[in-house]
Scaffold this active site. Structure first.
Site, PDB file in Angstrom:
ATOM      1  N   CYS A   1     -28.889  -1.085  26.605  1.00  0.00           N
ATOM      2  CA  CYS A   1     -29.701  -0.002  26.018  1.00  0.00           C
ATOM      3  C   CYS A   1     -31.099  -0.461  25.603  1.00  0.00           C
ATOM      4  CB  CYS A   1     -28.994   0.599  24.813  1.00  0.00           C
ATOM      5  SG  CYS A   1     -27.378   1.270  25.204  1.00  0.00           S
TER       6      CYS A   1
ATOM      7  N   HIS B   1     -34.110   4.088  20.268  1.00  0.00           N
ATOM      8  CA  HIS B   1     -33.032   4.330  21.227  1.00  0.00           C
ATOM      9  C   HIS B   1     -32.119   5.407  20.646  1.00  0.00           C
ATOM     10  CE1 HIS B   1     -29.630   3.984  23.762  1.00  0.00           C
ATOM     11  NE2 HIS B   1     -28.888   3.349  22.875  1.00  0.00           N
TER      12      HIS B   1
ATOM     13  N   ASN C   1     -26.392   9.477  24.675  1.00  0.00           N
ATOM     14  CA  ASN C   1     -26.915   8.111  24.814  1.00  0.00           C
ATOM     15  C   ASN C   1     -27.117   7.812  26.302  1.00  0.00           C
ATOM     16  OD1 ASN C   1     -27.296   5.355  24.965  1.00  0.00           O
ATOM     17  ND2 ASN C   1     -25.671   4.848  23.499  1.00  0.00           N
TER      18      ASN C   1
HETATM   19  O1  UT7 Z   1     -26.199   2.384  22.748  1.00  0.00           O
HETATM   20  C1  UT7 Z   1     -25.620   1.218  22.259  1.00  0.00           C
HETATM   21  C2  UT7 Z   1     -25.147   1.374  20.955  1.00  0.00           C
HETATM   22  N1  UT7 Z   1     -24.018   2.294  20.797  1.00  0.00           N
HETATM   23  C3  UT7 Z   1     -23.908   2.832  19.608  1.00  0.00           C
HETATM   24  O2  UT7 Z   1     -24.814   2.665  18.839  1.00  0.00           O
HETATM   25  C4  UT7 Z   1     -22.652   3.558  19.188  1.00  0.00           C
HETATM   26  C5  UT7 Z   1     -22.351   3.191  17.762  1.00  0.00           C
HETATM   27  N2  UT7 Z   1     -21.159   3.789  17.178  1.00  0.00           N
HETATM   28  C6  UT7 Z   1     -21.088   5.093  16.901  1.00  0.00           C
HETATM   29  O3  UT7 Z   1     -21.980   5.853  17.180  1.00  0.00           O
HETATM   30  C7  UT7 Z   1     -19.862   5.588  16.146  1.00  0.00           C
HETATM   31  O4  UT7 Z   1     -19.107   4.494  15.688  1.00  0.00           O
HETATM   32  C8  UT7 Z   1     -18.961   6.541  16.997  1.00  0.00           C
HETATM   33  C9  UT7 Z   1     -19.653   7.864  17.196  1.00  0.00           C
HETATM   34  C10 UT7 Z   1     -18.620   5.895  18.321  1.00  0.00           C
HETATM   35  C11 UT7 Z   1     -17.667   6.821  16.245  1.00  0.00           C
HETATM   36  O5  UT7 Z   1     -17.941   7.375  14.973  1.00  0.00           O
HETATM   37  P1  UT7 Z   1     -17.201   6.798  13.676  1.00  0.00           P
HETATM   38  O6  UT7 Z   1     -17.656   7.596  12.553  1.00  0.00           O
HETATM   39  O7  UT7 Z   1     -17.467   5.321  13.633  1.00  0.00           O
HETATM   40  O8  UT7 Z   1     -15.700   7.138  13.987  1.00  0.00           O
HETATM   41  P2  UT7 Z   1     -14.432   6.168  14.068  1.00  0.00           P
HETATM   42  O9  UT7 Z   1     -14.452   5.391  15.321  1.00  0.00           O
HETATM   43  O10 UT7 Z   1     -14.282   5.431  12.766  1.00  0.00           O
HETATM   44  O11 UT7 Z   1     -13.265   7.221  14.129  1.00  0.00           O
HETATM   45  C12 UT7 Z   1     -12.962   8.113  13.039  1.00  0.00           C
HETATM   46  C13 UT7 Z   1     -11.835   9.016  13.461  1.00  0.00           C
HETATM   47  C14 UT7 Z   1     -10.653   8.262  14.059  1.00  0.00           C
HETATM   48  O12 UT7 Z   1      -9.463   8.945  13.672  1.00  0.00           O
HETATM   49  P3  UT7 Z   1      -8.543   8.394  12.465  1.00  0.00           P
HETATM   50  O13 UT7 Z   1      -8.156   7.014  12.857  1.00  0.00           O
HETATM   51  O14 UT7 Z   1      -9.438   8.430  11.260  1.00  0.00           O
HETATM   52  O15 UT7 Z   1      -7.429   9.372  12.437  1.00  0.00           O
HETATM   53  C15 UT7 Z   1     -10.837   8.424  15.547  1.00  0.00           C
HETATM   54  O16 UT7 Z   1      -9.639   8.340  16.254  1.00  0.00           O
HETATM   55  O17 UT7 Z   1     -12.286   9.920  14.483  1.00  0.00           O
HETATM   56  C16 UT7 Z   1     -11.415   9.813  15.633  1.00  0.00           C
HETATM   57  N3  UT7 Z   1     -12.198  10.053  16.819  1.00  0.00           N
HETATM   58  C17 UT7 Z   1     -12.427  11.278  17.323  1.00  0.00           C
HETATM   59  N4  UT7 Z   1     -12.033  12.484  16.944  1.00  0.00           N
HETATM   60  C18 UT7 Z   1     -12.437  13.542  17.681  1.00  0.00           C
HETATM   61  C19 UT7 Z   1     -12.847   9.131  17.592  1.00  0.00           C
HETATM   62  N5  UT7 Z   1     -13.479   9.740  18.608  1.00  0.00           N
HETATM   63  C20 UT7 Z   1     -13.225  11.071  18.456  1.00  0.00           C
HETATM   64  C21 UT7 Z   1     -13.612  12.200  19.194  1.00  0.00           C
HETATM   65  N6  UT7 Z   1     -13.202  13.412  18.772  1.00  0.00           N
HETATM   66  N7  UT7 Z   1     -14.397  12.126  20.299  1.00  0.00           N
END
Ligand code: UT7
Length: 330
Positions: free
Chosen positions: A112, A253, A283
């Site tokens: 990225c 980004h 992204n």
């Molecule tokens: O370009 C290079 C860099 N990339 C990035 O910068 C990405 C960086 N990371 C992020 O943007 C975030 O970490 C994400 C958007 C990928 C995820 O957001 P988060 O707030 O960190 O969520 P999480 O992974 O902690 O998940 C929270 C909950 C989980 O459920 P439980 O375990 O709390 O029951 C996940 O299973 O949300 C769930 N979850 C979803 N729910 C609905 C994860 N993905 C989804 C989804 N829809 N698509």
């Protein structure tokens, strides 16, 4: 500061995939995606559209805006992690498409952060005096790298391309300023495509477990993205002697709206001065800063004399920032 951006261009495929479309594919919902990422929709390339096709559209626009001709281009750099194929490079495919007969062409891999790395590599080569003009492109067909069964990643990415033509113009005020790049290979496994290369070639098992697709530890990546981009931004402002209020526009980004907001608050930049289009494209990896820069230029957000900061973070990890003063259009 004698290296200037003479023209920009961008391209996004026609097909729009909304969060509601994704609801039909994986266990997710529009509200979760919008509140956790800020993304509402992304563009997805057609099956017969490859990264070089997206790059070619953006390149043509940038060259036209620059007032130069394709044969004036000395260097073509394509930053991508989704090349058409291992070789020839996507850059050489673009060279042929646009008829830049006098250029040398190569790809650049910094995930990225690729567009920003590309600007700095091109600027350094132009500064050396042997070359006069460069075409830097960030282009990605991320939809070809995504596991469409993994809701943790498939909702994030989109396809597109952004491009800029750079040239040595010592008579002009402004131009590309201080740049700071970094990487930390110790953290590579937090965001990677494990298989499909020489370490683990494609096998039936690889295809079955989708290890030729993007895997990511989202929360870890989030934290490192905020920390590194904030640190880079503060470092660059100190180096240039600029205050956050001096910045007319920060073009980061576009990975996640919450990341952008966290950096904005930590650096102390007014809300209106951070460019955001992640809602419309998701992204697009190496393409994101180029697309955002082009939208900022074409919408009139960037005016001659404006002070701008570009910020990037991606797999590797790689990161970086660059300051520039927007100069008078060609
Ligand atoms: O370009 C290079 C860099 N990339 C990035 O910068 C990405 C960086 N990371 C992020 O943007 C975030 O970490 C994400 C958007 C990928 C995820 O957001 P988060 O707030 O960190 O969520 P999480 O992974 O902690 O998940 C929270 C909950 C989980 O459920 P439980 O375990 O709390 O029951 C996940 O299973 O949300 C769930 N979850 C979803 N729910 C609905 C994860 N993905 C989804 C989804 N829809 N698509």
């Amino acid at each position: 500061m004698s290296i200037h951006i003479l023209g920009t261009g961008s391209y996004a495929p026609e097909h729009v995939m909304t969060n509601h479309d994704l609801e039909k594919m994986v266990d997710t919902n529009d509200e979760w995606i919008r509140t956790r990422t800020g993304i509402s929709e992304r563009r997805i390339a057609a099956p017969d559209e490859a990264t070089s096709d997206l790059a070619t559209h953006a390149a043509r626009e940038a060259i036209e805006a620059s007032g130069l001709k394709p044969e004036d281009i000395d260097i073509i750099l394509v930053a991508t992690c989704s090349p058409d194929m291992f070789f020839p490079s996507t850059a050489t495919l673009v060279q042929e498409n646009i008829g830049a007969k006098n250029a040398f062409s190569m790809d650049l891999g910094a995930a990225c952060s690729g567009f920003l790395y590309g600007l700095e590599v091109a600027r350094s080569m132009l500064d050396g005096g042997r070359y006069h003009t460069a075409l830097v492109i960030g282009a990605e067909k991320m939809s070809s790298l995504v596991n469409w069964e993994d809701r943790g990643t498939c909702i994030l990415f989109g396809d597109g391309a952004g491009a800029a033509v750079l040239a040595f113009r010592p008579e002009r005020a402004g131009g590309l300023g201080p740049c700071n790049l970094g990487s930390d290979g110790g953290l590579g496994d937090l965001l990677m495509i494990p298989a499909g290369g020489s370490r683990i070639p494609v096998t039936e098992q690889v295809l079955k477990d989708h290890s030729n697709c993007i895997t990511m530890s989202g929360q870890e990546v989030f934290k490192h993205a905020v920390t590194n981009m904030t640190k880079t931004a503060k470092h660059l402002l100190a180096e240039a002697g600029w205050s956050p209020d001096d910045l007319s526009l920060v073009i980061p980004h576009q990975a996640n709206r919450r990341i952008l907001e966290a950096i904005r608050a930590r650096v102390g930049v007014p809300e209106d001065n951070v460019f955001v289009n992640v809602d419309r494209y998701g992204n697009t990896s190496a393409a994101s800063i180029g697309i955002a820069l082009d939208e900022a230029v074409r919408s009139g957000r960037l005016k001659p004399g404006n002070k701008v900061m570009l910020l990037a973070f991606g797999a590797g990890f790689t990161w970086g920032g660059m300051l520039l003063e927007w100069s008078t259009p060609a």
